[in-house]
Design a protein around this motif. Structure first.
Motif, PDB file in Angstrom:
ATOM      1  N   ILE A 120     -11.405  37.860  19.571  1.00 39.74           N
ATOM      2  CA  ILE A 120     -12.519  37.167  19.641  1.00 39.74           C
ATOM      3  C   ILE A 120     -11.792  35.904  20.198  1.00 39.74           C
ATOM      4  CG2 ILE A 120     -14.369  35.982  18.591  1.00 39.74           C
ATOM      5  CD1 ILE A 120     -14.027  38.036  16.273  1.00 39.74           C
ATOM      6  N   ILE A 121     -12.580  35.066  21.255  1.00 34.23           N
ATOM      7  CA  ILE A 121     -12.344  33.893  21.508  1.00 34.23           C
ATOM      8  C   ILE A 121     -13.774  33.152  21.597  1.00 34.23           C
ATOM      9  CG2 ILE A 121     -11.646  32.239  23.534  1.00 34.23           C
ATOM     10  CD1 ILE A 121      -9.921  34.410  24.602  1.00 34.23           C
ATOM     11  N   ASN A 122     -14.055  32.268  20.527  1.00 34.29           N
ATOM     12  CA  ASN A 122     -15.309  31.217  20.500  1.00 34.29           C
ATOM     13  C   ASN A 122     -14.967  30.140  21.708  1.00 34.29           C
ATOM     14  OD1 ASN A 122     -15.954  33.161  18.620  1.00 34.29           O
ATOM     15  ND2 ASN A 122     -14.590  31.844  17.042  1.00 34.29           N
ATOM     16  N   CYS A 123     -16.202  29.768  22.031  1.00 38.87           N
ATOM     17  CA  CYS A 123     -16.289  28.751  23.002  1.00 38.87           C
ATOM     18  C   CYS A 123     -17.416  27.694  22.681  1.00 38.87           C
ATOM     19  CB  CYS A 123     -16.485  29.081  24.525  1.00 38.87           C
ATOM     20  SG  CYS A 123     -16.397  28.005  25.806  1.00 38.87           S
ATOM     21  N   ASN A 124     -17.006  26.598  22.281  1.00 37.31           N
ATOM     22  CA  ASN A 124     -17.763  25.255  22.106  1.00 37.31           C
ATOM     23  C   ASN A 124     -18.601  25.814  20.749  1.00 37.31           C
ATOM     24  OD1 ASN A 124     -16.810  23.526  24.215  1.00 37.31           O
ATOM     25  ND2 ASN A 124     -18.070  24.409  25.581  1.00 37.31           N
ATOM     26  N   GLN A 125     -19.661  24.843  20.465  1.00 40.20           N
ATOM     27  CA  GLN A 125     -20.423  24.703  18.967  1.00 40.20           C
ATOM     28  C   GLN A 125     -21.120  26.109  18.936  1.00 40.20           C
ATOM     29  OE1 GLN A 125     -22.985  21.513  18.833  1.00 40.20           O
ATOM     30  NE2 GLN A 125     -23.662  21.993  16.505  1.00 40.20           N
ATOM     31  N   HIS A 126     -21.905  26.411  20.153  1.00 40.30           N
ATOM     32  CA  HIS A 126     -22.787  27.665  19.972  1.00 40.30           C
ATOM     33  C   HIS A 126     -22.031  28.920  19.930  1.00 40.30           C
ATOM     34  CE1 HIS A 126     -26.996  25.801  21.192  1.00 40.30           C
ATOM     35  NE2 HIS A 126     -26.346  25.194  20.322  1.00 40.30           N
ATOM     36  N   GLY A 127     -21.038  28.668  20.284  1.00 38.95           N
ATOM     37  CA  GLY A 127     -19.925  29.951  20.539  1.00 38.95           C
ATOM     38  C   GLY A 127     -19.054  30.111  19.037  1.00 38.95           C
ATOM     39  N   GLY A 128     -19.183  28.997  18.142  1.00 39.70           N
ATOM     40  CA  GLY A 128     -18.653  29.302  16.809  1.00 39.70           C
ATOM     41  C   GLY A 128     -17.077  28.408  16.854  1.00 39.70           C
ATOM     42  N   GLN A 129     -16.772  27.737  17.849  1.00 35.00           N
ATOM     43  CA  GLN A 129     -15.366  27.260  18.276  1.00 35.00           C
ATOM     44  C   GLN A 129     -15.345  26.054  17.008  1.00 35.00           C
ATOM     45  OE1 GLN A 129     -14.058  26.080  22.039  1.00 35.00           O
ATOM     46  NE2 GLN A 129     -11.938  25.517  21.341  1.00 35.00           N
ATOM     47  N   VAL A 130     -14.278  26.063  16.315  1.00 38.70           N
ATOM     48  CA  VAL A 130     -14.268  24.949  15.204  1.00 38.70           C
ATOM     49  C   VAL A 130     -13.130  24.121  15.590  1.00 38.70           C
ATOM     50  CG1 VAL A 130     -13.681  24.315  12.927  1.00 38.70           C
ATOM     51  CG2 VAL A 130     -15.184  26.218  13.420  1.00 38.70           C
ATOM     52  N   VAL A 131     -12.126  24.356  16.090  1.00 35.79           N
ATOM     53  CA  VAL A 131     -10.843  23.675  16.587  1.00 35.79           C
ATOM     54  C   VAL A 131     -10.733  23.423  18.179  1.00 35.79           C
ATOM     55  CG1 VAL A 131      -8.269  23.339  16.612  1.00 35.79           C
ATOM     56  CG2 VAL A 131      -9.549  24.255  14.551  1.00 35.79           C
ATOM     57  N   PRO A 132     -10.803  22.316  18.791  1.00 40.46           N
ATOM     58  CA  PRO A 132     -10.857  22.191  20.111  1.00 40.46           C
ATOM     59  C   PRO A 132      -9.671  22.527  20.793  1.00 40.46           C
ATOM     60  CG  PRO A 132     -10.771  19.960  19.026  1.00 40.46           C
ATOM     61  CD  PRO A 132     -11.011  21.053  17.899  1.00 40.46           C
ATOM     62  N   HIS A 133      -9.090  23.733  20.660  1.00 34.11           N
ATOM     63  CA  HIS A 133      -7.961  24.249  21.176  1.00 34.11           C
ATOM     64  C   HIS A 133      -8.101  25.692  21.425  1.00 34.11           C
ATOM     65  CE1 HIS A 133      -3.284  23.388  21.259  1.00 34.11           C
ATOM     66  NE2 HIS A 133      -3.452  24.888  21.875  1.00 34.11           N
ATOM     67  N   LEU A 134      -8.011  26.130  22.549  1.00 39.83           N
ATOM     68  CA  LEU A 134      -8.457  27.508  22.737  1.00 39.83           C
ATOM     69  C   LEU A 134      -7.481  28.366  21.926  1.00 39.83           C
ATOM     70  CD1 LEU A 134      -9.601  29.799  24.856  1.00 39.83           C
ATOM     71  CD2 LEU A 134      -7.447  29.490  26.163  1.00 39.83           C
ATOM     72  N   HIS A 135      -8.024  29.360  21.226  1.00 40.13           N
ATOM     73  CA  HIS A 135      -7.192  30.274  20.490  1.00 40.13           C
ATOM     74  C   HIS A 135      -8.006  31.514  20.318  1.00 40.13           C
ATOM     75  CE1 HIS A 135     -10.174  28.153  17.919  1.00 40.13           C
ATOM     76  NE2 HIS A 135     -10.118  29.039  17.049  1.00 40.13           N
ATOM     77  N   LEU A 136      -7.139  32.702  20.218  1.00 37.92           N
ATOM     78  CA  LEU A 136      -7.694  33.973  20.321  1.00 37.92           C
ATOM     79  C   LEU A 136      -7.619  34.460  18.919  1.00 37.92           C
ATOM     80  CD1 LEU A 136      -8.415  36.755  21.892  1.00 37.92           C
ATOM     81  CD2 LEU A 136      -6.115  37.094  22.015  1.00 37.92           C
ATOM     82  N   HIS A 137      -8.683  35.014  18.257  1.00 37.30           N
ATOM     83  CA  HIS A 137      -8.700  35.649  16.917  1.00 37.30           C
ATOM     84  C   HIS A 137      -8.151  36.943  17.180  1.00 37.30           C
ATOM     85  CE1 HIS A 137     -10.972  32.252  14.736  1.00 37.30           C
ATOM     86  NE2 HIS A 137     -11.106  32.236  16.248  1.00 37.30           N
ATOM     87  N   LEU A 138      -7.282  37.562  16.239  1.00 38.29           N
ATOM     88  CA  LEU A 138      -7.079  38.872  15.984  1.00 38.29           C
ATOM     89  C   LEU A 138      -7.381  39.118  14.628  1.00 38.29           C
ATOM     90  CD1 LEU A 138      -5.438  41.736  16.455  1.00 38.29           C
ATOM     91  CD2 LEU A 138      -3.431  40.750  15.867  1.00 38.29           C
ATOM     92  N   VAL A 139      -8.233  40.187  14.517  1.00 33.72           N
ATOM     93  CA  VAL A 139      -8.810  40.173  13.116  1.00 33.72           C
ATOM     94  C   VAL A 139      -8.990  42.085  12.806  1.00 33.72           C
ATOM     95  CG1 VAL A 139     -10.163  38.296  12.762  1.00 33.72           C
ATOM     96  CG2 VAL A 139     -11.209  40.177  13.905  1.00 33.72           C
ATOM     97  N   GLY A 140      -8.623  42.371  11.560  1.00 32.75           N
ATOM     98  CA  GLY A 140      -8.865  43.731  11.343  1.00 32.75           C
ATOM     99  C   GLY A 140      -8.084  44.128   9.663  1.00 32.75           C
ATOM    100  N   GLY A 141      -8.166  45.229   9.697  1.00 34.59           N
ATOM    101  CA  GLY A 141      -7.564  45.733   8.336  1.00 34.59           C
ATOM    102  C   GLY A 141      -8.665  46.428   7.707  1.00 34.59           C
ATOM    103  N   HIS A 142      -9.901  46.436   7.925  1.00 29.20           N
ATOM    104  CA  HIS A 142     -10.870  46.968   7.403  1.00 29.20           C
ATOM    105  C   HIS A 142     -12.048  47.100   8.427  1.00 29.20           C
ATOM    106  CE1 HIS A 142     -12.596  42.794   5.876  1.00 29.20           C
ATOM    107  NE2 HIS A 142     -13.313  43.402   7.128  1.00 29.20           N
ATOM    108  N   PRO A 143     -13.198  48.064   8.132  1.00 24.53           N
ATOM    109  CA  PRO A 143     -14.105  48.253   9.035  1.00 24.53           C
ATOM    110  C   PRO A 143     -14.851  46.725   9.372  1.00 24.53           C
ATOM    111  CG  PRO A 143     -14.200  50.015   7.517  1.00 24.53           C
ATOM    112  CD  PRO A 143     -13.336  48.972   7.047  1.00 24.53           C
ATOM    113  N   LEU A 144     -15.154  46.360  10.503  1.00 24.14           N
ATOM    114  CA  LEU A 144     -15.670  44.990  10.852  1.00 24.14           C
ATOM    115  C   LEU A 144     -17.130  45.106  11.197  1.00 24.14           C
ATOM    116  CD1 LEU A 144     -12.768  43.825  13.304  1.00 24.14           C
ATOM    117  CD2 LEU A 144     -13.068  43.213  10.796  1.00 24.14           C
ATOM    118  N   GLY A 145     -17.862  46.189  11.194  1.00 21.56           N
ATOM    119  CA  GLY A 145     -19.197  46.269  11.500  1.00 21.56           C
ATOM    120  C   GLY A 145     -19.506  45.951  12.794  1.00 21.56           C
ATOM    121  N   PRO A 146     -20.934  45.746  13.177  1.00 19.21           N
ATOM    122  CA  PRO A 146     -21.277  45.148  14.543  1.00 19.21           C
ATOM    123  C   PRO A 146     -20.772  43.860  14.723  1.00 19.21           C
ATOM    124  CG  PRO A 146     -22.948  45.135  12.782  1.00 19.21           C
ATOM    125  CD  PRO A 146     -21.931  45.565  12.188  1.00 19.21           C
ATOM    126  N   LEU A 147     -20.629  43.309  16.163  1.00 19.67           N
ATOM    127  CA  LEU A 147     -20.358  42.024  16.426  1.00 19.67           C
ATOM    128  C   LEU A 147     -21.463  41.238  16.266  1.00 19.67           C
ATOM    129  CD1 LEU A 147     -18.154  40.536  17.868  1.00 19.67           C
ATOM    130  CD2 LEU A 147     -19.079  41.001  19.983  1.00 19.67           C
TER     131      LEU A 147
END
Length: 119
Positions: free
Chosen positions: A87-114
């Protein structure tokens, strides 16, 4: 490199503690301090790029490298076979909290719908 700094810049420069899993000349990867899943790693460019909107065509290789680092980390963390989300969030409506581009790698259990779709 921009003169501005971010929380992530401080982590990259080892001025702030973090559980760093990978670092090279282009990116740093570390565990999220507020994980949304059993595995939640951030892959961050070492130079400050505030949002996806600030990428240049010359950053194509960097973005590809971020994704390849994420896939390697998914294997190392044991989540590649069951699946994971990038996941890459962009700006406020996209859910970006820290103003530094970052890619989230998430897993380890079922994540459900996006996204939860309204009825």
């Amino acid at each position: 490199m921009e003169r501005e700094s971010s929380l992530f810049t401080q982590i990259i420069q080892r001025q702030r503690p973090a559980d760093i899993l990978y670092q090279d000349e282009q990116v740093t990867a570390f565990r999220d301090i507020a994980p949304a899943a059993p595995v939640h790693v951030l892959i961050v460019p070492n130079r400050l790029i505030k949002t996806l909107n600030d990428l240049q065509s010359s950053d194509t290789g960097l973005v590809g490298h971020m994704v390849l680092v994420a896939t390697d980390l998914a294997r190392q963390q044991g989540i590649a076979d069951d699946g994971y989300r990038l996941i890459i969030n962009c700006n406020q409506h996209g859910g970006q909290v820290v103003p530094h581009l970052h890619l989230h790698l998430v897993g380890g259990h079922p994540l459900g719908p996006l996204l939860n779709h309204p009825d």
